[in-house]
Write a protein that holds these residues in place. Structure first.
Motif, PDB file in Angstrom:
ATOM      1  N   LEU A 236       0.864  -1.178   0.000  1.00 26.00           N
ATOM      2  CA  LEU A 236       0.000   0.000   0.000  1.00 26.00           C
ATOM      3  C   LEU A 236       0.900   1.227   0.000  1.00 26.00           C
ATOM      4  N   VAL A 237       0.711   2.106  -0.972  1.00 25.44           N
ATOM      5  CA  VAL A 237       1.545   3.306  -1.131  1.00 25.44           C
ATOM      6  C   VAL A 237       0.671   4.533  -0.924  1.00 25.44           C
ATOM      7  N   LEU A 238       1.158   5.477  -0.124  1.00 30.41           N
ATOM      8  CA  LEU A 238       0.388   6.682   0.183  1.00 30.41           C
ATOM      9  C   LEU A 238       1.310   7.897   0.112  1.00 30.41           C
ATOM     10  N   GLY A 239       0.847   8.948  -0.542  1.00 30.40           N
ATOM     11  CA  GLY A 239       1.624  10.179  -0.647  1.00 30.40           C
ATOM     12  C   GLY A 239       0.926  11.331   0.046  1.00 30.40           C
ATOM     13  N   VAL A 240       1.657  12.079   0.856  1.00 28.51           N
ATOM     14  CA  VAL A 240       1.089  13.242   1.548  1.00 28.51           C
ATOM     15  C   VAL A 240       1.963  14.458   1.278  1.00 28.51           C
ATOM     16  N   THR A 241       1.321  15.615   1.301  1.00 35.23           N
ATOM     17  CA  THR A 241       1.987  16.884   1.035  1.00 35.23           C
ATOM     18  C   THR A 241       1.753  17.818   2.209  1.00 35.23           C
ATOM     19  N   PRO A 242       2.745  18.589   2.640  1.00 32.89           N
ATOM     20  CA  PRO A 242       2.516  19.548   3.728  1.00 32.89           C
ATOM     21  C   PRO A 242       1.379  20.502   3.394  1.00 32.89           C
ATOM     22  N   ILE A 243       0.442  20.689   4.326  1.00 38.67           N
ATOM     23  CA  ILE A 243      -0.674  21.601   4.089  1.00 38.67           C
ATOM     24  C   ILE A 243      -0.177  23.040   4.043  1.00 38.67           C
ATOM     25  N   VAL A 244       0.981  23.288   4.663  1.00 40.89           N
ATOM     26  CA  VAL A 244       1.628  24.601   4.594  1.00 40.89           C
ATOM     27  C   VAL A 244       2.999  24.403   3.973  1.00 40.89           C
ATOM     28  N   GLY A 245       3.290  25.138   2.922  1.00 39.45           N
ATOM     29  CA  GLY A 245       4.591  25.038   2.284  1.00 39.45           C
ATOM     30  C   GLY A 245       4.663  24.004   1.187  1.00 39.45           C
ATOM     31  N   GLY A 246       3.545  23.348   0.870  1.00 42.66           N
ATOM     32  CA  GLY A 246       3.532  22.363  -0.191  1.00 42.66           C
ATOM     33  C   GLY A 246       3.345  23.010  -1.551  1.00 42.66           C
ATOM     34  N   PRO A 247       3.172  22.184  -2.610  1.00 42.94           N
ATOM     35  CA  PRO A 247       2.943  22.726  -3.957  1.00 42.94           C
ATOM     36  C   PRO A 247       1.739  23.657  -3.980  1.00 42.94           C
ATOM     37  N   ARG A 248       1.873  24.787  -4.670  1.00 45.09           N
ATOM     38  CA  ARG A 248       0.816  25.788  -4.674  1.00 45.09           C
ATOM     39  C   ARG A 248       0.292  25.997  -6.088  1.00 45.09           C
ATOM     40  N   VAL A 249      -0.882  26.604  -6.167  1.00 43.46           N
ATOM     41  CA  VAL A 249      -1.517  26.837  -7.456  1.00 43.46           C
ATOM     42  C   VAL A 249      -1.750  28.327  -7.649  1.00 43.46           C
ATOM     43  N   GLU A 250      -2.211  28.666  -8.844  1.00 46.20           N
ATOM     44  CA  GLU A 250      -2.523  30.055  -9.135  1.00 46.20           C
ATOM     45  C   GLU A 250      -3.659  30.537  -8.236  1.00 46.20           C
ATOM     46  N   ALA A 251      -3.682  31.837  -7.985  1.00 46.86           N
ATOM     47  CA  ALA A 251      -4.678  32.413  -7.086  1.00 46.86           C
ATOM     48  C   ALA A 251      -6.100  32.172  -7.581  1.00 46.86           C
ATOM     49  N   ARG A 252      -6.289  32.068  -8.910  1.00 47.18           N
ATOM     50  CA  ARG A 252      -7.648  31.891  -9.433  1.00 47.18           C
ATOM     51  C   ARG A 252      -8.232  30.531  -9.070  1.00 47.18           C
ATOM     52  N   PHE A 253      -7.378  29.574  -8.692  1.00 53.05           N
ATOM     53  CA  PHE A 253      -7.856  28.257  -8.284  1.00 53.05           C
ATOM     54  C   PHE A 253      -7.866  28.100  -6.767  1.00 53.05           C
TER      55      PHE A 253
END
Length: 666
Positions: free
Chosen positions: A594-611
């Protein structure tokens, strides 16, 4: 418009009512994801359906394959089914790929997973998706782009061009067509060419916008349970403590599992604070039992729910006006611990060890906002255990080291508690010690890197015979019940569903949650001691040993372990490494992982402001797309059909090659 804004949720329920009116049997199938938020939302929905005497069938589902299987066995062959409700599932894929949408069949989707599949929100009138505000406020341009791609005719430019030229000639051969073009007025020809170029440019922009929307990665929106509470309000359902509490638990699960950020959680707290005060003020008075001296004072009734703040004070251990001791002859439940002790000859509830010191906390069943410490299940075991098995304390004090354990002992001493008091059940501590604990923690927390040890939450009291519960306690208990058992995950699903209203089942969940916290923190500390987490160029990788197969063979426990390890290493790493995403792998069977990936809720990959989302901000988890790309490159036997796209199953023999492919995509 096939999405429903937050002011029109009642339209979705009206669809359910209309469908049931045209059916003589069970007309509604409810597909609920096996997670805490979906179960809380389900409890709210079924309460509303039972009020209106609408028959329904509940189907727990764990992945998309479960839905397609139910489509083949229950939906296609049963014309009595008029409405399908999906709770925390199906929003991210085109629902037409999962079920056969025959005429007369309606679909209602209440799902916190994002991003939406645009066909669900802008295309099919048989499908209604409940919007938390992001579609209405932020996706106007995206809707125009989607409609331009799906509905505009690519041949319009050519036909208009030909029609303009046709006015100047009717030759049918190739030379005639050429003359029509060359014989066109030069200015008009240039205008048409510029118009076509602008349309092509606009089409390309719209395509890139839709691609960017899907490529942003996964995130979460408004809690399913909160959406169901809003629907119940719009349908005129009288609010009760149960309804509000279930919504609180659903939203709290999102916060504890890092599915929403601090800003999103603050929105929920503000909303639930107002509702909890309303239901508390509307709670009925609960009379005191008559004391044995038959005094008039003991016979009087007191409205214990008149102040939510008083309840909060009692939970935190602050002194209240008068303590009282009711007698055990009011105990009626034979499965209750107090009843058994009363039968054994215990004369008072105080002697049975079941009474709090506050008459308000003892008799009220209200909900109140509270300041919660990040000490696991504090109200249900000792302070020493709550701190020792708290992921927050473990990572801040580094309790896997001898120095960290010494700092923990020193912290307990500075809180003003002896070892005996710290090791005693928290509910038995004197009120002044509880008051001192919260005050001292606020004063010295910063000295131990715990200035943020507290957060705003909610607490509910179940009466003097039952322990009080915080929202986080409930979430941990339900997660423990959802762990795979001998009867399968479906059995755990219905146990968690029952625990929302049956205290004996909930108590079993609390006991299981204690064991789970011991396992998660114990395994995490062991892995940190052994330096079992590898830091690669673009991500961190942790492998859990085969001996833990029965413990971490589900995404619930594995996610908690991953969050503990990721946050610990993030706080103790250089800035560049602190933002690395985290992948954890655990044995599922002897030959599958079983493989699981998590991303920091703060400091993780970010998106454009419109999204940007009002609940998850700009942080996204891109593991779903990365896993899919790596699996495609590898061509191995990989199962990636979970509602959480950052989870997959893979053969053990393919895992090394899979990691190599991941390096190229992260």
């Amino acid at each position: 418009m096939v999405y429903l804004s937050s002011t029109r949720y009642e339209d979705a329920y009206q669809r359910i009512v209309d469908g049931s009116a045209h059916s003589t049997g069970t007309s509604i199938l409810i597909f609920a994801s096996i997670d805490v938020d979906a179960i809380c939302g389900l409890r709210l929905l079924t309460t509303l359906l039972k009020r209106d005497s609408i028959g329904h069938k509940i189907i727990p589902v764990n992945n998309y394959s479960d839905i397609t299987q139910m489509n083949a066995t229950l939906i296609e062959s049963n014309l009595q089914i008029r409405t399908l409700v999906f709770l925390n599932c199906a929003a991210q894929v085109d629902i037409q790929d999962l079920v056969n949408l025959r005429d007369g069949l309606s679909v209602v989707i209440v799902d916190s997973h994002r991003p939406f599949n645009l066909y669900n929100v802008f295309w099919n009138e048989q499908v209604h998706c409940l919007d938390d505000g992001d579609v209405e406020k932020n996706m106007g341009e995206l809707r125009s782009a989607f409609e331009d791609i799906e509905f505009s005719n690519d041949t319009d430019d050519e036909s208009s061009d030909d029609e303009a030229g046709h006015k100047r000639g009717s030759d049918s051969d190739g030379e005639g067509k050429k003359r029509r073009r060359t014989g066109m007025d030069p200015d008009e020809f240039i205008r048409l060419q510029e118009q076509r170029a602008k349309k092509r440019e606009l089409r390309q922009y719209h395509q890139s916008l839709v691609q960017a929307y899907y490529a942003q990665g996964s995130y979460y929106g408004q809690s399913c349970a909160v959406s169901m509470l809003m629907l119940a309000e719009q349908m005129g359902m009288p609010l009760s403590a149960d309804l509000v509490w279930w919504a609180i638990v659903g939203a709290t699960s999102q916060y504890l599992l890092h599915q929403i950020d601090e800003t999103g959680y603050a929105l929920v707290v503000t909303r639930m604070r107002d509702l909890s005060r309303r239901v508390s003020l509307n709670s009925p008075s609960i009379p005191l039992p008559a004391a044995r001296d038959k005094t008039t004072e003991a016979r009087r009734s007191v409205n214990y729910s008149s102040s939510s703040q008083a309840l909060l004070d009692s939970q935190l251990g602050y002194p209240t006006d008068t303590a009282f001791t009711p007698y055990l002859d009011i105990v009626e439940e034979e499965d209750d611990e107090g009843y058994l002790k009363a039968r054994a000859g215990v004369s008072t509830a105080a002697e049975a060890g079941l009474l709090t010191s506050s008459k308000i906390a003892a008799q009220s069943a209200d909900i109140a906002e509270s300041s919660e410490l990040q000490f696991s299940l504090l109200r249900h075991w000792s302070l020493a255990n709550a701190m020792q098995y708290s992921p927050f304390v473990a990572r801040r004090l580094a309790t896997w080291s001898s120095r960290g354990r010494s700092r923990l002992d020193l912290l307990v001493a500075k809180l003003g508690l002896s070892k005996a008091e710290a090791g005693a059940p928290f509910v038995h501590l004197a009120p002044e010690l509880k008051t001192q604990l919260f005050k001292r923690m606020a004063e010295i927390g910063a000295d131990y890197d715990m200035a943020d040890a507290s957060y705003r939450g909610f607490v509910r009291n179940y009466g003097w015979r039952k322990s009080s519960l915080s929202g986080s306690d409930m979430v941990q208990a339900l997660l423990a019940l959802l762990q795979p058992v001998e009867g399968g995950q479906e059995s755990g699903f219905f146990m968690a569903y029952d625990a929302l209203s049956q205290y004996p089942v909930l108590k079993r969940g609390i006991e299981g949650a204690m064991e789970m916290q011991k396992l998660v923190v114990g395994q995490g500390v062991t892995m940190l001691e052994r330096q079992a987490v590898k830091t690669l160029r673009s991500f961190r990788l942790a492998m859990v040993g085969m001996e833990t197969q029965t413990m971490f063979g589900s995404a619930f426990a594995l996610r908690q372990l991953a969050l503990f390890l990721m946050q610990t290493l993030r706080e103790r790493s250089k800035v560049a490494q602190s933002r690395l995403p985290f992948i954890i792998v655990a044995p599922l069977t002897e030959d599958r992982l079983l493989v699981l990936g998590v991303t920091p809720i703060v400091g993780g990959p970010r998106v454009e402001a419109r999204f940007k989302s009002q609940f998850a901000g700009e942080t996204r988890n891109k593991f779903g797309m990365v896993f899919e790309a790596a699996a495609g490159d590898l061509g191995a036997d990989i199962r990636q059909g979970f509602f959480d796209s950052s989870v997959l199953e893979i053969k053990r023999e393919d895992f090394s090659a899979f990691v190599d492919k991941l390096r190229r995509h992260l």
